[in-house]
Design a protein around this motif. Structure first.
Motif, short mmCIF file in Angstrom:
data_model
loop_
_atom_site.label_atom_id
_atom_site.label_comp_id
_atom_site.label_asym_id
_atom_site.label_seq_id
_atom_site.Cartn_x
_atom_site.Cartn_y
_atom_site.Cartn_z
N LYS A 19 41.98 25.17 33.40
CA LYS A 19 40.68 24.76 32.84
C LYS A 19 40.74 23.28 32.47
CE LYS A 19 37.13 26.35 29.70
NZ LYS A 19 36.81 27.30 28.63
N LEU A 20 39.74 22.54 32.90
CA LEU A 20 39.73 21.09 32.67
C LEU A 20 38.94 20.73 31.42
CD1 LEU A 20 39.11 19.63 36.26
CD2 LEU A 20 41.27 20.25 35.16
N LYS A 21 39.44 19.72 30.72
CA LYS A 21 38.63 19.11 29.65
C LYS A 21 37.83 17.97 30.23
CE LYS A 21 41.32 19.95 25.46
NZ LYS A 21 42.32 19.30 24.60
N LYS A 22 38.49 17.13 31.03
CA LYS A 22 37.73 16.08 31.74
C LYS A 22 38.56 15.44 32.84
CE LYS A 22 38.72 12.59 28.25
NZ LYS A 22 38.21 11.82 27.16
N THR A 23 37.86 14.76 33.73
CA THR A 23 38.53 13.97 34.77
C THR A 23 38.65 12.55 34.24
OG1 THR A 23 37.64 15.34 36.53
CG2 THR A 23 38.38 13.13 37.15
N LEU A 24 39.88 12.04 34.21
CA LEU A 24 40.10 10.70 33.66
C LEU A 24 39.99 9.63 34.73
CD1 LEU A 24 43.16 11.71 31.50
CD2 LEU A 24 40.93 11.08 30.62
N HIS A 25 40.37 9.99 35.96
CA HIS A 25 40.40 8.98 37.02
C HIS A 25 40.44 9.66 38.37
CE1 HIS A 25 41.23 5.11 38.81
NE2 HIS A 25 42.17 5.67 39.54
N HIS A 26 39.81 9.01 39.36
CA HIS A 26 39.83 9.56 40.72
C HIS A 26 39.71 8.39 41.69
CE1 HIS A 26 37.92 12.29 44.01
NE2 HIS A 26 39.22 12.10 44.20
N GLU A 27 40.59 8.31 42.67
CA GLU A 27 40.49 7.26 43.68
C GLU A 27 41.12 7.70 44.98
OE1 GLU A 27 43.58 4.52 41.53
OE2 GLU A 27 43.74 3.97 43.67
N LYS A 28 40.74 6.99 46.06
CA LYS A 28 41.44 7.18 47.32
C LYS A 28 42.38 6.00 47.47
CE LYS A 28 38.52 10.26 49.82
NZ LYS A 28 38.94 11.49 49.16
N THR A 29 43.68 6.26 47.52
CA THR A 29 44.65 5.19 47.72
C THR A 29 44.82 5.03 49.24
OG1 THR A 29 46.70 6.45 47.95
CG2 THR A 29 45.85 6.17 45.70
N PRO A 30 45.58 4.02 49.69
CA PRO A 30 45.82 3.92 51.13
C PRO A 30 46.56 5.13 51.69
CG PRO A 30 46.36 1.86 50.04
CD PRO A 30 46.07 2.85 48.95
N TYR A 31 47.19 5.94 50.83
CA TYR A 31 48.01 7.05 51.31
C TYR A 31 47.45 8.43 51.01
CZ TYR A 31 51.39 3.41 52.08
OH TYR A 31 52.00 2.27 52.53
N GLN A 32 46.67 8.55 49.90
CA GLN A 32 46.27 9.89 49.49
C GLN A 32 45.12 9.84 48.49
OE1 GLN A 32 50.23 11.07 48.42
NE2 GLN A 32 50.55 9.20 47.25
N ASP A 33 44.55 11.02 48.24
CA ASP A 33 43.53 11.18 47.22
C ASP A 33 44.26 11.40 45.89
OD1 ASP A 33 40.42 12.22 46.90
OD2 ASP A 33 41.81 13.20 45.52
N LEU A 34 43.92 10.60 44.88
CA LEU A 34 44.66 10.66 43.60
C LEU A 34 43.70 10.96 42.46
CD1 LEU A 34 47.26 8.01 42.41
CD2 LEU A 34 45.49 8.84 40.87
N ALA A 35 44.07 11.92 41.61
CA ALA A 35 43.25 12.19 40.42
C ALA A 35 44.15 12.43 39.22
CB ALA A 35 42.35 13.40 40.66
#
Ligand code: AAT
Length: 278
Positions: A19-35
């Motif tokens: 269960k999530l409280k919140k998403t702090l960060h999300h990006e697409k790096t040159p290698y992968q999807d990062l959250a």
């Protein structure tokens, strides 16, 4: 289920949900999807391509077991290499060893390190230690170029998909052998005994052909598929079952102890069968 949940599809028929409280960060790096997300039960969690890499709540099981087993097996480790591990958890454990003079981190994705520094300070806190060198390059290339350099090599990699595939190959293990000093040893995370038996068997056979000592050990990692995880160790000289505990450093840990180190090599029959199968 109320609220927002994240589910990792761990096998085609199994998901782990938090269960999530919140998403702090999300990006697409040159290698992968990062959250980076905040969970209710495990605190902050790092996801790469929707696969759980580490959580503040359970990271110590994994980081202590992948670091202290090889480092205590070597009587005097001075140089260590970590491949992957951009969150810094393995580095934090390595620098607890007073004999360590230099710890090199080779991570392919600089964004993993940057986000760990910003959002996971409990895990990344060792990265600024004066003994630590960080290089953003492919670990496969790095070991290809090194010879007789490291006492201990730790492969803290993503699952064998994408840029990590080559980190599970016999050619890579031969290069690891060459990059190690004449009495060096190495450990890699080698996935779930419940779901990746054939991979583990193949790796153990490759290691047995390359290293005089090849062993498998296990630890619980609550957020990884199946909850039981495997580590494969290849050593030129020192046997992880023959540690002189009187000479081992006193470490402040939350999971690892000498008794757990010894016990981790005791394999349940279903795991022994994986290794013995023709
Ligand atoms: N400490 C537990 C976290 C990890 S992350 C593994 C890291 O390996 C990632 O940051 C990824 O960018 C890096 N990586 C992948 N391939 C390479 C490569 N070829 N060279 C260097 N670094 C690489 C491990 C999670 C295990 C998950 C189990 N389900």
């Amino acid at each position: 289920m109320q609220g927002i949940w994240f589910s990792e599809l761990q096998t085609p028929g199994l998901a782990l949900s938090v269960k999530l409280k919140k998403t702090l960060h999300h990006e697409k790096t040159p290698y992968q999807d990062l959250a980076v997300v905040e969970t209710e039960s495990y605190g902050r969690m790092l996801l790469l391509d929707n696969i759980i890499q580490t959580t503040v709540g359970d990271e110590f099981f994994y980081h202590e077991m992948i670091a202290h087993v090889p480092l205590n097996t070597h009587p005097n480790p001075r140089t260590a290499l970590v491949i992957g591990g951009g969150d810094g958890g393995v580095i934090r454990e390595i620098i607890k060893h007073p004999s360590i003079e230099k710890a090199t981190l080779v991570e392919i994705d600089a964004r993993v390190v940057a986000n760990a520094r910003e959002y996971l300070p409990e895990i990344s806190c060792g990265l600024d230690d004066a003994r630590v060198e960080i290089r953003f390059e492919d670990g496969i290339e790095h070991v290809r170029q090194m010879e007789n350099t490291y006492d201990v090599i730790i492969v803290d990699s993503t699952d064998p998909i994408g840029p990590a595939v080559g980190l599970f190959s016999a050619e890579f293990y031969r290069n690891v052998y060459r990059a190690l000093k004449p009495d060096g040893l190495f450990v890699a995370q080698t996935e779930s005994p419940l779901f990746n038996g054939r991979l583990i068997r193949r790796i153990q056979r490759d290691l047995a052909e390359i290293f005089p000592i090849a062993r498998l050990y296990l630890a619980t990692v609550p957020t990884y598929p199946g909850g039981l995880w495997s580590f494969s160790l290849g050593s030129k000289e020192y046997d992880p079952l023959e540690v002189d505990w009187k000479k081992a450093p006193q470490l402040v840990t939350r999971f690892y102890t000498p008794a757990i180190h010894q016990g981790a090599f005791a394999l349940p029959p279903f795991v022994q069968e994986i290794l013995d199968k023709r």
